[in-house]
Design an enzyme around this catalytic site. Structure first.
Site, PDB file in Angstrom:
ATOM      1  CG  HIS A 190       8.607  12.691 -15.625  1.00 36.29           C
ATOM      2  ND1 HIS A 190       8.636  11.678 -14.698  1.00 36.29           N
ATOM      3  CD2 HIS A 190       7.520  12.460 -16.407  1.00 36.29           C
ATOM      4  CE1 HIS A 190       7.609  10.869 -14.903  1.00 36.29           C
ATOM      5  NE2 HIS A 190       6.918  11.312 -15.932  1.00 36.29           N
ATOM      6  CD  GLN A 192      -3.155   8.042 -19.686  1.00 37.95           C
ATOM      7  OE1 GLN A 192      -3.347   9.222 -19.889  1.00 37.95           O
ATOM      8  NE2 GLN A 192      -1.955   7.507 -19.823  1.00 37.95           N
TER       9      GLN A 192
HETATM   10  O1  PAF Z   1       2.918   9.420 -20.640  1.00 36.00           O
HETATM   11  C1  PAF Z   1       2.153   9.854 -19.760  1.00 36.00           C
HETATM   12  O2  PAF Z   1       2.545  10.163 -18.634  1.00 36.00           O
HETATM   13  C2  PAF Z   1       0.674  10.026 -20.083  1.00 36.00           C
HETATM   14  O3  PAF Z   1       0.230   9.038 -20.934  1.00 36.00           O
HETATM   15  C3  PAF Z   1       0.336  11.421 -20.630  1.00 36.00           C
HETATM   16  C4  PAF Z   1       0.986  11.680 -21.968  1.00 36.00           C
HETATM   17  C5  PAF Z   1       0.766  12.490 -19.643  1.00 36.00           C
HETATM   18  C6  PAF Z   1      -1.177  11.542 -20.828  1.00 36.00           C
HETATM   19  O4  PAF Z   1      -1.864  11.347 -19.643  1.00 36.00           O
END
Ligand code: PAF
Length: 279
Positions: free
Chosen positions: A37, A61
């Site tokens: 990140h 998700q």
């Molecule tokens: O890759 C991720 O961490 C997630 O899928 C995202 C893009 C932040 C969406 O919740």
């Protein structure tokens, strides 16, 4: 660095920066931050003036409720890590801020990106990703957004969505960051034991060996050989595919520019994904 928990508070800050002519770079995340990140934040810093990082574990998700429950939540450590980075604003909203009762749901047909790899195994996952990223884009209104290529299919889906809705946001795909051992950095690695971290190296070894094999064999033959490496491994293979990088259509006879091998496998209870451009 400022932490905003509401849409109103965030938008006030962004308005102030935009009125000074500053460009906004956006790094969406679900927290449990690692150097992968931070590499996105660093890239955003090179290309934009103000960096917004969102931390939101998006319930829509997760097709497996247990996965959502076990997803690591480390907000204090995340804030500390971002405080030592180029991040200017953290957006850490509640579920109600992101999904107010009157919010319309998007149902985007993903064309050739659907029913393959992650979408075939995690039904509804990308619908959740599309909805949350669209909502976050609408709130933050960045000029550029930064995503890690470890989630190869996610990057393809987000580019597709951005094009479909004609959003004036550039999607910047950034390389996967790896441990020194080659293991792709992931928030899920926090759930692996030391032994499992070693077992998981079969993934990157397979990807790297397949890149060598791709000089001599067809995609179909490389895939078959790669699958056989998992026969004696501790991991349970979900899929190995070699795909066209834009359409994600599986390749059999011929290589195309950017052909990428994608792997998903369970290491114990932890599902890992990784990929490598072979051609
Ligand atoms: O890759 C991720 O961490 C997630 O899928 C995202 C893009 C932040 C969406 O919740």
């Amino acid at each position: 660095m400022i932490v905003c928990n509401t849409v109103d508070a965030l938008q006030k800050q962004i308005l102030i920066e935009k009125s000074k002519g500053k460009s906004i770079g956006f790094v969406p995340s679900m927290g449990a931050l690692h150097l992968g990140h931070i590499s996105l934040v660093n890239e955003a810093q090179k290309q934009c003036d103000i960096i917004v990082v969102s931390i939101f574990v998006n319930p829509t998700q997760f097709n497996n409720p247990d996965d959502l429950l076990k997803y690591p939540r480390t907000l204090e450590a995340d804030i500390q890590m971002l405080d030592n980075s180029a991040c200017s604003i953290i957006f850490a909203p509640s579920v109600d801020e992101i999904y107010p009762a009157n919010l319309e749901t998007i149902n985007l047909d993903l064309g050739t990106l659907k029913n393959v790899m992650e979408d075939a195994l995690r039904p509804g996952h990308f619908n959740g990703v599309v909805n949350v990223v669209y909502r976050l884009f609408d709130i933050v209104k960045p000029s550029k957004a930064f995503f890690g290529l470890k989630d190869f299919q996610q990057v393809a889906v987000i580019k597709y969505m951005t094009k479909h809705f004609n959003l004036a946001i550039e999607i910047v795909a950034c390389p996967t960051i790896r441990e020194i051992t080659g293991l792709a950095m992931s928030s899920r690695n926090l759930r692996l034991s030391d032994k499992q971290k070693k077992d998981a190296l079969i993934i990157i070894q397979t990807l790297r060996y397949s890149k060598e094999l791709s000089k001599e064999l067809t995609p179909m033959d490389v895939r078959l050989k790669a699958r056989s490496f998992f026969n004696t491994s501790e991991l349970t293979l979900e899929y190995i595919e070699i795909v066209d990088p834009l359409t994600l259509v599986s390749l059999d006879e011929n290589w195309v520019e950017g052909a990428t091998m994608c792997i998903a496998a369970f290491c114990g209870e932890v599902r890992l994904i990784d990929n490598l451009q072979l051609f």
